[in-house]
Design an enzyme around this catalytic site. Structure first.
Site, PDB file in Angstrom:
ATOM      1  CB  SER A  88      48.619  35.059  66.370  1.00 20.09           C
ATOM      2  OG  SER A  88      47.382  35.711  66.201  1.00 20.09           O
ATOM      3  CE  LYS A  89      49.719  29.621  71.217  1.00 22.56           C
ATOM      4  NZ  LYS A  89      50.247  29.357  72.531  1.00 22.56           N
ATOM      5  NE  ARG A  90      46.355  38.088  71.577  1.00 21.14           N
ATOM      6  CZ  ARG A  90      47.334  38.810  71.025  1.00 21.14           C
ATOM      7  NH1 ARG A  90      47.063  39.742  70.148  1.00 21.14           N
ATOM      8  NH2 ARG A  90      48.582  38.601  71.358  1.00 21.14           N
TER       9      ARG A  90
END
Ligand code: GLU
Length: 493
Positions: A246-248
């Site tokens: 994920s981006k996070r």
């Protein structure tokens, strides 16, 4: 047969990430394969999180990857009337109802359920309010949401997933879910279905993370008397620690633009992404676009999670080594003209581009790109590791400096001698360059390798590379002579 219609509906709340690109690719491939259409729909209903910058990023990313669409981009916000009308229709037909339960009431029920260790689903308090009761509450100005009335309380429902087979859920696991907020805004779950019905979507290929939506959306299709599209859910992509990428948690490495900036060939990234969740059934790893369109089937999408071979921190490579290996393959096997064109922005970024490379020096440029591409991993390497071919100010790596120069004091004399001989040659060609270098080695009584490795170091700054004499001819007599004469500088530091 009716035309297949697929869609890619990104939410513009960030950059295009590789998971989204993979979804787009699968839909694109299937549309191409079936001679159908791909519709691009920007799902921008979340006004707080949607940005123009993200929309642009998604469009740029798709364009860079070569994913084209036949209709759109449509913007979900342009169709809010449809969403509101669908909710009104469901209310009218008794397939949805107004729910006046307050947040606090719902919260209290949730807590009780938790204490009893049962999972809370909306208990249907407002499901069977009479028309009078509803009118009364409305007259009193009480806010309400609209909930979908799950048509049965017992039994089960299901659909056929092209990848996962029959998917089934019990009605009692599905609460009467909200389709319109108290602000009057329809929720994503409904908007998405209404748009897919209007756009006559026949196949929905998306991640398994959407499966809890799908089962509820199946109910919405039925309630809106629309035929169910074919669903194919793709596996999730996990990192080596089995965490969803994920981006996070992974940052830029999941962004398509990261690969663009790091010198990936667009089709190499696509090839890698397609294999992240699909296989041809044999070990084929490299596919041209045409081959992939031909080979792609929904049935061969993997059921189990795909692994993105990357661990933050201890990564030797900046991304999954397989992605790099695929990029290397295309770097080496594509037409040199295509690679040469792709190197331009990377050379420009390093101040190494010369317009003549597209004009009178084109032949030299293509020859050079062809010579050096065999050892490179990405397009950025042309501007970094390839610097010595395009400029005279290039770094000399520590290892060859020590091993091939500093260890051999004699080179201080021998290389300038070699320079003079090269300068005096009638014809500076492969055979002559080699003959002269070997003769000199014999004369000064060293192995030819001492001269050749020393020469490689002063001419390219590197330990290894293409054949030395090819390099000399490519870089050209004048520059070679000058670099050989300057060898003394390397001993001064
Ligand atoms: N806007 C949704 C997303 O980006 C689309 C999901 C779907 O394919 O229906 O996740």
């Amino acid at each position: 047969m009716t035309e297949t219609r697929l869609r890619f509906p990104p939410s513009p709340t960030g950059y295009l990430h590789i998971g989204g690109a993979r979804t787009a690719l699968y839909n694109w491939l299937y549309a191409k394969k079936t001679g159908g259409k791909l519709i691009l729909r920007i799902e921008d209903t979340d006004a707080d999180r949607s940005t123009q910058e993200s929309i642009q990023g998604i469009l740029d990313g798709l364009e860079w990857l070569g994913i084209d669409w036949d209709e759109g981009p449509y913007f979900q916000t342009e169709f809010s009337n449809d969403h509101v009308a669908a909710a009104a229709r469901l209310l009218d037909e008794g397939k949805a109802y107004k729910c006046f339960c307050t947040k606090e009431e719902l919260e209290a029920k949730r807590e009780i359920a938790q204490a009893n260790k049962s999972t809370f689903g909306y208990d249907g308090t407002c499901r069977d309010l009479s028309a009078e009761q509803v009118a009364e509450k409305e007259a009193a100005g009480l806010p309400y949401v609209i909930r979908f009335k799950v048509p049965a309380r017992e039994g089960s429902l299901g659909y056929e997933d092209k990848v996962l087979g029959h998917i089934k859920a019990d009605y009692n696991e599905i609460e009467d879910f909200v389709i319109v907020r108290s602000t009057g805004k329809p929720l994503y779950l409904l908007c998405n279905v209404v748009d897919d019905i209007r756009d006559r979507i026949t196949h929905i290929i998306r991640g398994q993370d959407h499966m809890t939506n799908t089962i509820r959306q199946v109910l919405l299709y039925e309630a809106l008397d629309a035929p169910l599209p074919v669903f194919a859910h793709m596996p999730l992509t996990l990192d080596l620690k089995k965490a969803k990428i994920s981006k996070r948690s992974h940052g830029e490495i999941v962004a398509v633009h990261f690969y663009r900036e790091h010198g990936f060939i667009p089709w190499a990234l696509s090839n890698f992404l397609v294999l992240l969740g699909w296989s041809s059934g044999d070990d084929t790893e490299f596919f041209s676009q045409e081959e992939l369109i031909e080979a792609f089937t929904l049935e061969r999408i993997n059921k189990s999670n795909s692994i993105f071979n990357y661990r933050k921190g201890d990564a030797k490579f900046f991304t999954d080594p397989k992605a790099i290996a695929i990029n290397e393959h295309y770097l080496r096997s594509m037409a040199v003209e295509e690679i040469a064109e792709m190197t331009q922005p990377f050379l420009e970024a390093e101040g190494l581009w010369d317009d003549a490379y597209a004009g009178e020096k084109k032949e030299w440029f293509l020859h050079t790109i062809n010579l050096i591409r065999d050892r490179f991993h990405t397009l950025t390497d042309f501007g970094s590791l390839g610097r010595a071919y395009f400029a005279d100010d290039f770094p000399v790596e520590a290892k060859p400096l020590k091993k091939n120069i500093l260890k051999h004091e004699g080179l201080k004399e021998w290389l300038p001698m070699l320079a003079d001989r090269y300068d005096a040659l009638d014809d500076f060609n492969l055979e002559e360059a080699e003959r002269v270098a070997r003769e000199l080695a014999e004369e000064v009584e060293v192995k030819p390798g001492v001269i050749i490795n020393g020469m490689r170091t002063v001419v390219t700054g590197q330990l290894a590379g293409p054949s030395m004499f090819d390099i000399l001819i490519t870089i050209g007599r004048e520059r070679v002579v000058q670099r050989l004469r300057n060898v003394g500088k390397l001993y001064q530091a």
